[in-house]
Scaffold this motif. Sequence first.
Motif, short mmCIF file in Angstrom:
data_model
loop_
_atom_site.label_atom_id
_atom_site.label_comp_id
_atom_site.label_asym_id
_atom_site.label_seq_id
_atom_site.Cartn_x
_atom_site.Cartn_y
_atom_site.Cartn_z
N ASN A 1 0.81 -1.21 0.00
CA ASN A 1 0.00 0.00 0.00
C ASN A 1 0.84 1.26 0.00
O ASN A 1 0.32 2.35 0.18
N ASP A 2 2.13 1.12 -0.22
CA ASP A 2 3.00 2.29 -0.38
C ASP A 2 3.03 2.63 -1.86
O ASP A 2 3.51 1.84 -2.68
N PRO A 3 2.54 3.80 -2.24
CA PRO A 3 2.49 4.16 -3.66
C PRO A 3 3.86 4.16 -4.34
O PRO A 3 3.97 3.82 -5.52
N ASP A 4 4.91 4.50 -3.60
CA ASP A 4 6.25 4.50 -4.19
C ASP A 4 6.73 3.07 -4.45
O ASP A 4 7.35 2.79 -5.48
N VAL A 5 6.47 2.17 -3.53
CA VAL A 5 6.85 0.77 -3.70
C VAL A 5 6.10 0.15 -4.88
O VAL A 5 6.66 -0.60 -5.67
N MET A 6 4.82 0.48 -5.00
CA MET A 6 3.96 -0.13 -6.01
C MET A 6 3.94 0.62 -7.34
O MET A 6 3.27 0.19 -8.28
N ARG A 7 4.70 1.68 -7.44
CA ARG A 7 4.70 2.52 -8.65
C ARG A 7 4.91 1.71 -9.93
O ARG A 7 4.21 1.90 -10.92
N PHE A 8 5.89 0.83 -9.94
CA PHE A 8 6.21 0.06 -11.15
C PHE A 8 5.49 -1.29 -11.19
O PHE A 8 5.72 -2.08 -12.10
N ILE A 9 4.63 -1.54 -10.22
CA ILE A 9 3.88 -2.79 -10.17
C ILE A 9 2.45 -2.57 -10.66
O ILE A 9 1.96 -3.26 -11.54
N ASN A 10 1.78 -1.61 -10.03
CA ASN A 10 0.39 -1.35 -10.40
C ASN A 10 0.07 0.14 -10.51
O ASN A 10 -1.09 0.53 -10.45
N GLY A 11 1.09 0.95 -10.66
CA GLY A 11 0.89 2.39 -10.76
C GLY A 11 0.72 3.08 -9.42
O GLY A 11 0.39 4.26 -9.37
N GLY A 12 0.93 2.35 -8.32
CA GLY A 12 0.84 2.95 -6.98
C GLY A 12 -0.52 2.83 -6.33
O GLY A 12 -0.76 3.43 -5.29
N ARG A 13 -1.42 2.06 -6.93
CA ARG A 13 -2.76 1.88 -6.34
C ARG A 13 -2.69 1.02 -5.09
O ARG A 13 -1.91 0.07 -5.02
N PRO A 14 -3.55 1.30 -4.10
CA PRO A 14 -3.57 0.49 -2.89
C PRO A 14 -4.08 -0.92 -3.16
O PRO A 14 -4.79 -1.16 -4.13
N VAL A 15 -3.70 -1.84 -2.28
CA VAL A 15 -4.10 -3.24 -2.36
C VAL A 15 -4.86 -3.57 -1.08
O VAL A 15 -4.39 -3.28 0.01
N SER A 16 -6.02 -4.19 -1.21
CA SER A 16 -6.84 -4.49 -0.04
C SER A 16 -6.28 -5.69 0.74
O SER A 16 -5.55 -6.50 0.20
N ARG A 17 -6.66 -5.78 2.01
CA ARG A 17 -6.27 -6.94 2.81
C ARG A 17 -6.84 -8.21 2.20
O ARG A 17 -6.20 -9.26 2.23
N GLU A 18 -8.05 -8.12 1.65
CA GLU A 18 -8.66 -9.30 1.01
C GLU A 18 -7.80 -9.77 -0.16
O GLU A 18 -7.56 -10.97 -0.32
N ALA A 19 -7.30 -8.85 -0.97
CA ALA A 19 -6.44 -9.22 -2.10
C ALA A 19 -5.14 -9.86 -1.61
O ALA A 19 -4.64 -10.80 -2.23
N ILE A 20 -4.61 -9.37 -0.51
CA ILE A 20 -3.40 -9.96 0.05
C ILE A 20 -3.69 -11.40 0.50
O ILE A 20 -2.90 -12.31 0.22
N HIS A 21 -4.84 -11.61 1.13
CA HIS A 21 -5.22 -12.96 1.59
C HIS A 21 -5.51 -13.90 0.43
O HIS A 21 -5.11 -15.07 0.46
N THR A 22 -6.22 -13.43 -0.59
CA THR A 22 -6.70 -14.32 -1.65
C THR A 22 -5.77 -14.42 -2.86
O THR A 22 -5.82 -15.40 -3.59
#
Length: 188
Positions: free
Chosen positions: A30-51
């Motif tokens: 959920n860090d936009p800088d970490v996720m910048r090159f993965i998904n454009g920096g969009r947050p990821v839900s806890r449900e998505a992390i679990h599933t």
Amino acid sequence: MRVFLETEQLVLRPFTDADADADGLFALDNDPDVMRFINGGRPVSREAIHTQTLPRLLHDYPCFGTRGYWAAEEKTTGAFLGWFEFRPLDEHSPAVVELGYRLNKAAWGNGYATAGSRALISKGFTDLAVERVTANTMAVNVRSRRVMEKAGMSFLRHFTGDWPEAIAGSEHGEVEYVLARTDWEQRR
């Protein structure tokens, strides 16, 4: 805690189901800088992390007899830094593996990505019957490209990936780096 690999700075250990409830993975994804090159920096839900995320991180590869993803912790403090990927492209053959890493911002610039990558490459070539290591990133991700180079990998090609959704920089395509066991042995 079962340790897969240690460096001077890092401990790499298998993920467990408990990691899904820990805040480390959630904060990382959920860090936009970490996720910048993965998904454009969009947050990821806890449900998505679990599933989605955790099942991938917990998957055992028959050809390795172990996982392909490891939680990275700082050796002296035990702080969660992120994870490393070193997974076979074919579940039943260790010949070609993909190297990857996702570390939290606090870990950037401390040599963790390079140290972890080098240690995994060495373990792969010496203990896991790996013949070739490959890694991909967006062409504009210069930090990740530099880690690949410092880990001993060489640029192989530029290509255009099939992104489900375009993100900033994806118009420049992706790059692939590789390292063959024979090249690694010659450099040692």
